[in-house]
Each structure stands twice: as C-alpha cells, then as structure tokens.
Design a protein around this motif. Structure first.
Motif, PDB file in Angstrom:
ATOM      1  N   ARG A   2      14.808  19.089 -31.640  1.00 33.71           N
ATOM      2  CA  ARG A   2      14.599  18.989 -33.081  1.00 33.71           C
ATOM      3  C   ARG A   2      13.115  19.116 -33.430  1.00 33.71           C
ATOM      4  NH1 ARG A   2      18.194  13.475 -33.910  1.00 33.71           N
ATOM      5  NH2 ARG A   2      20.158  14.272 -33.042  1.00 33.71           N
ATOM      6  N   ASP A   3      12.860  19.252 -34.730  1.00 32.83           N
ATOM      7  CA  ASP A   3      11.497  19.353 -35.235  1.00 32.83           C
ATOM      8  C   ASP A   3      10.926  17.945 -35.404  1.00 32.83           C
ATOM      9  OD1 ASP A   3       9.146  19.771 -36.652  1.00 32.83           O
ATOM     10  OD2 ASP A   3      10.000  21.320 -37.929  1.00 32.83           O
ATOM     11  N   PHE A   4       9.972  17.580 -34.567  1.00 26.45           N
ATOM     12  CA  PHE A   4       9.331  16.263 -34.636  1.00 26.45           C
ATOM     13  C   PHE A   4       8.720  16.017 -36.008  1.00 26.45           C
ATOM     14  CE2 PHE A   4       5.415  13.797 -34.393  1.00 26.45           C
ATOM     15  CZ  PHE A   4       5.809  12.655 -33.710  1.00 26.45           C
ATOM     16  N   TRP A   5       8.075  17.030 -36.546  1.00 29.06           N
ATOM     17  CA  TRP A   5       7.295  16.839 -37.758  1.00 29.06           C
ATOM     18  C   TRP A   5       8.150  16.650 -39.004  1.00 29.06           C
ATOM     19  CZ3 TRP A   5       2.617  15.725 -36.290  1.00 29.06           C
ATOM     20  CH2 TRP A   5       2.126  16.260 -35.095  1.00 29.06           C
ATOM     21  N   GLU A   6       9.412  17.074 -38.956  1.00 27.00           N
ATOM     22  CA  GLU A   6      10.302  16.861 -40.103  1.00 27.00           C
ATOM     23  C   GLU A   6      10.491  15.385 -40.408  1.00 27.00           C
ATOM     24  OE1 GLU A   6      14.030  18.752 -39.425  1.00 27.00           O
ATOM     25  OE2 GLU A   6      13.363  20.719 -40.122  1.00 27.00           O
ATOM     26  N   HIS A  43       6.179  28.034 -24.555  1.00 23.83           N
ATOM     27  CA  HIS A  43       7.086  27.746 -25.664  1.00 23.83           C
ATOM     28  C   HIS A  43       6.283  27.550 -26.950  1.00 23.83           C
ATOM     29  CE1 HIS A  43      10.362  27.265 -22.787  1.00 23.83           C
ATOM     30  NE2 HIS A  43       9.500  26.623 -22.041  1.00 23.83           N
ATOM     31  N   PRO A  44       6.239  28.567 -27.800  1.00 21.65           N
ATOM     32  CA  PRO A  44       5.456  28.460 -29.040  1.00 21.65           C
ATOM     33  C   PRO A  44       5.993  27.399 -29.997  1.00 21.65           C
ATOM     34  CG  PRO A  44       6.814  30.445 -29.054  1.00 21.65           C
ATOM     35  CD  PRO A  44       6.904  29.878 -27.669  1.00 21.65           C
ATOM     36  N   GLU A  45       7.182  26.903 -29.749  1.00 20.56           N
ATOM     37  CA  GLU A  45       7.740  25.848 -30.596  1.00 20.56           C
ATOM     38  C   GLU A  45       7.036  24.507 -30.377  1.00 20.56           C
ATOM     39  OE1 GLU A  45      10.986  28.739 -29.357  1.00 20.56           O
ATOM     40  OE2 GLU A  45       9.456  27.548 -28.333  1.00 20.56           O
ATOM     41  N   LEU A  46       6.249  24.394 -29.292  1.00 20.61           N
ATOM     42  CA  LEU A  46       5.618  23.125 -28.944  1.00 20.61           C
ATOM     43  C   LEU A  46       4.163  23.061 -29.389  1.00 20.61           C
ATOM     44  CD1 LEU A  46       6.927  22.662 -25.279  1.00 20.61           C
ATOM     45  CD2 LEU A  46       7.717  21.459 -27.331  1.00 20.61           C
ATOM     46  N   ALA A  95      12.020  16.512 -21.407  1.00 19.84           N
ATOM     47  CA  ALA A  95      12.192  16.963 -22.785  1.00 19.84           C
ATOM     48  C   ALA A  95      13.222  16.070 -23.455  1.00 19.84           C
ATOM     49  CB  ALA A  95      12.649  18.421 -22.812  1.00 19.84           C
ATOM     50  N   ILE A  96      12.805  15.384 -24.507  1.00 22.33           N
ATOM     51  CA  ILE A  96      13.728  14.552 -25.268  1.00 22.33           C
ATOM     52  C   ILE A  96      14.059  15.269 -26.574  1.00 22.33           C
ATOM     53  CG2 ILE A  96      12.926  12.432 -24.171  1.00 22.33           C
ATOM     54  CD1 ILE A  96      11.319  11.856 -26.756  1.00 22.33           C
ATOM     55  N   GLN A  97      14.601  14.572 -27.534  1.00 19.28           N
ATOM     56  CA  GLN A  97      15.133  15.242 -28.730  1.00 19.28           C
ATOM     57  C   GLN A  97      14.070  15.927 -29.584  1.00 19.28           C
ATOM     58  OE1 GLN A  97      17.023  12.337 -31.212  1.00 19.28           O
ATOM     59  NE2 GLN A  97      15.172  11.133 -31.506  1.00 19.28           N
ATOM     60  N   ASN A  98      12.786  15.492 -29.489  1.00 18.16           N
ATOM     61  CA  ASN A  98      11.784  16.092 -30.363  1.00 18.16           C
ATOM     62  C   ASN A  98      10.401  16.216 -29.719  1.00 18.16           C
ATOM     63  OD1 ASN A  98      10.965  13.440 -30.329  1.00 18.16           O
ATOM     64  ND2 ASN A  98      11.423  13.030 -32.483  1.00 18.16           N
ATOM     65  N   ALA A  99      10.314  16.028 -28.399  1.00 16.15           N
ATOM     66  CA  ALA A  99       9.005  16.049 -27.750  1.00 16.15           C
ATOM     67  C   ALA A  99       9.173  16.170 -26.237  1.00 16.15           C
ATOM     68  CB  ALA A  99       8.224  14.781 -28.093  1.00 16.15           C
ATOM     69  N   VAL A 100       8.037  16.358 -25.567  1.00 15.98           N
ATOM     70  CA  VAL A 100       7.992  16.311 -24.105  1.00 15.98           C
ATOM     71  C   VAL A 100       7.197  15.079 -23.737  1.00 15.98           C
ATOM     72  CG1 VAL A 100       7.250  17.468 -21.994  1.00 15.98           C
ATOM     73  CG2 VAL A 100       8.134  18.814 -23.922  1.00 15.98           C
ATOM     74  N   VAL A 101       7.823  14.177 -23.019  1.00 13.48           N
ATOM     75  CA  VAL A 101       7.197  12.890 -22.737  1.00 13.48           C
ATOM     76  C   VAL A 101       7.454  12.461 -21.296  1.00 13.48           C
ATOM     77  CG1 VAL A 101       7.487  12.143 -25.138  1.00 13.48           C
ATOM     78  CG2 VAL A 101       9.184  11.503 -23.436  1.00 13.48           C
ATOM     79  N   ALA A 148      10.070  22.808 -34.119  1.00 14.26           N
ATOM     80  CA  ALA A 148      11.207  23.622 -34.568  1.00 14.26           C
ATOM     81  C   ALA A 148      12.483  23.061 -33.962  1.00 14.26           C
ATOM     82  CB  ALA A 148      11.018  25.080 -34.158  1.00 14.26           C
ATOM     83  N   ARG A 149      13.598  23.613 -34.413  1.00 18.23           N
ATOM     84  CA  ARG A 149      14.891  23.347 -33.785  1.00 18.23           C
ATOM     85  C   ARG A 149      15.186  24.501 -32.832  1.00 18.23           C
ATOM     86  NH1 ARG A 149      18.343  19.569 -36.368  1.00 18.23           N
ATOM     87  NH2 ARG A 149      17.319  18.540 -38.129  1.00 18.23           N
ATOM     88  N   TRP A 150      15.357  24.197 -31.557  1.00 19.49           N
ATOM     89  CA  TRP A 150      15.494  25.274 -30.584  1.00 19.49           C
ATOM     90  C   TRP A 150      16.179  24.761 -29.321  1.00 19.49           C
ATOM     91  CZ3 TRP A 150      12.022  25.226 -26.119  1.00 19.49           C
ATOM     92  CH2 TRP A 150      11.116  24.168 -26.138  1.00 19.49           C
ATOM     93  N   ASP A 151      16.641  25.688 -28.522  1.00 19.03           N
ATOM     94  CA  ASP A 151      17.321  25.386 -27.263  1.00 19.03           C
ATOM     95  C   ASP A 151      16.267  25.227 -26.169  1.00 19.03           C
ATOM     96  OD1 ASP A 151      18.730  25.342 -24.892  1.00 19.03           O
ATOM     97  OD2 ASP A 151      20.133  26.917 -25.469  1.00 19.03           O
TER      98      ASP A 151
END
Length: 218
Positions: A2-6, A43-46, A95-101, A148-151
């Motif tokens: 999911r999009d963290f920033w949303e 991954h440009p989504e990150l 990788a969790i629902q909205n970040a890499v931790v 972003a929302r992505w696979d």
C-alpha cells in the motif's frame, strides 16, 4: 504493498515531537542499510530512507511548545536514570504492508523502554493529547516507504535471498526530536534533547543541540 503516505499525511509545516533511537554513531547499522540499497533502488515505488535519517521511533508525541519539550525531556531523564543500556540486533529486513523494515530484537527490553517513555511523557502532556497506545509495541527501523499500491512479491523474494547478518548495537541513549515530514520522501528532525540510559545525571537532560541538516552525517 500500500501507499504509506496516503495514511501518513501531516498538515504542511507541522512539526511533531518524537522519542527516537538514532543511529548516527552506528556503522554496523549504516552498513546493514547500505547492503539493501541496490535492491531498493530497483523499485521506483519506494522512497529509501537516507542513512543520516535512519531511526527507530519509540513514541510519537505531537506538537510541543518549548516549555513542554523541556518538561518532557526532564521527565524522560528522570524515568531512565536507572534504566541500564542494553544490546539489540536489527534485521532481517522484510516488506510489510506499506514499507520495508527490519525488526529489532529482542523485543522485551526495547518494549520496556517504550512503555517507560510513554508513561513519563503522559505525565507531562496527558494521555489524551498523544496517539493511542498500541496493545503491543513492535520495535523496528524503516529502510524505505512505499509510495504506491503495487505487487511487491519480487521485492520480498529478493530480501529473503539477500539476508545479510543482523546489525548489532548497544542502546545507550534516546533522543527527543522535533520531526518534520518531507511529503512522499522522508522524515527529518531537529534534536531537542539527548537522554542517556542508566546515568544519574545532575541538572536533567542534556541541553538542546543544533538543528541537523540533511547530508550532515553519513
């Protein structure tokens, strides 16, 4: 993913106080983060977190006046004067629902640190002004935020394959910071106070230090 920033969008210009563990003097943590840089860059989504802004959030507080910040710092110092430093390990990254931790282990001592600071801070500003306390505190450090929302299956597989050694460190102090959000990029902050663990200091927490600027440390 999911999009963290949303769901983490602060009003423009707002600054919020936080208690953090910081990693400025932890080369093992820096190396751990850099080991993941190539994978994250695919991954440009990150939005990867720059090394100088790596942190582990212990407690989000909210906007504070200078007087409140001084009182919170003093309360934290008093609460931690007998709280001895402790060892932790950071990793592996996931990788969790909205970040890499990467998680921080073992959880018990750093969770105790969270609850100690939570109680001390509530005593100054009141529990009603702070974010709701979690049922269970999950200590972690963010390496990248999703924009972003992505696979992210390929990312998850790459992280499992990489698996560098965990970064080890001793948690010797915590920082009260005045944090700001750079939208869809990162968080930066000014350090308000540095509070050592397990030291009966005279005169309260250390004096505020100067603002930290992006790229000032590696």
């Amino acid at each position: 993913m999911r999009d963290f920033w949303e769901t983490h969008h602060w009003p423009e210009g707002e600054q919020r106080a936080h208690w953090h563990v910081l990693f400025d003097d932890q080369p093992a943590v820096h190396n751990f983060a850099r080991t993941h840089a190539e994978i994250l860059s695919r991954h440009p989504e990150l939005s990867p977190v720059p090394v100088q802004w790596l942190h582990s959030t212990l407690q989000s507080i909210g906007p504070l006046t200078p007087a409140q910040a001084g009182a919170v710092a003093a309360a934290g110092q008093a609460a931690l004067r007998d709280f001895e430093p402790f060892e932790v390990e950071i990793g592996p990254a996931q990788a969790i629902q909205n970040a890499v931790v990467p998680a921080i282990y073992p959880e018990d001592r750093i969770s105790e640190l969270f609850w100690t600071l939570r109680c001390a801070t509530e005593g100054v500003v009141g529990p009603e002004t702070m974010p709701k306390a979690p049922d269970v505190f999950w200590p972690h450090m963010s390496l990248a935020y999703s924009g972003a929302r992505w696979d992210h299956d390929d990312l998850s597989r790459a992280l499992v394959k990489l698996r560098p050694p965990r970064a080890r460190m001793t948690v010797k102090r915590v920082f009260l910071v005045d944090q700001q959000q750079i939208w869809r990029d990162k968080y930066t902050w000014t350090v308000l106070a540095e509070v050592p663990l397990g030291q009966r200091l005279q005169g309260g927490a250390r004096q505020p230090v100067g603002a930290r600027r992006e790229g000032s440390r590696s």
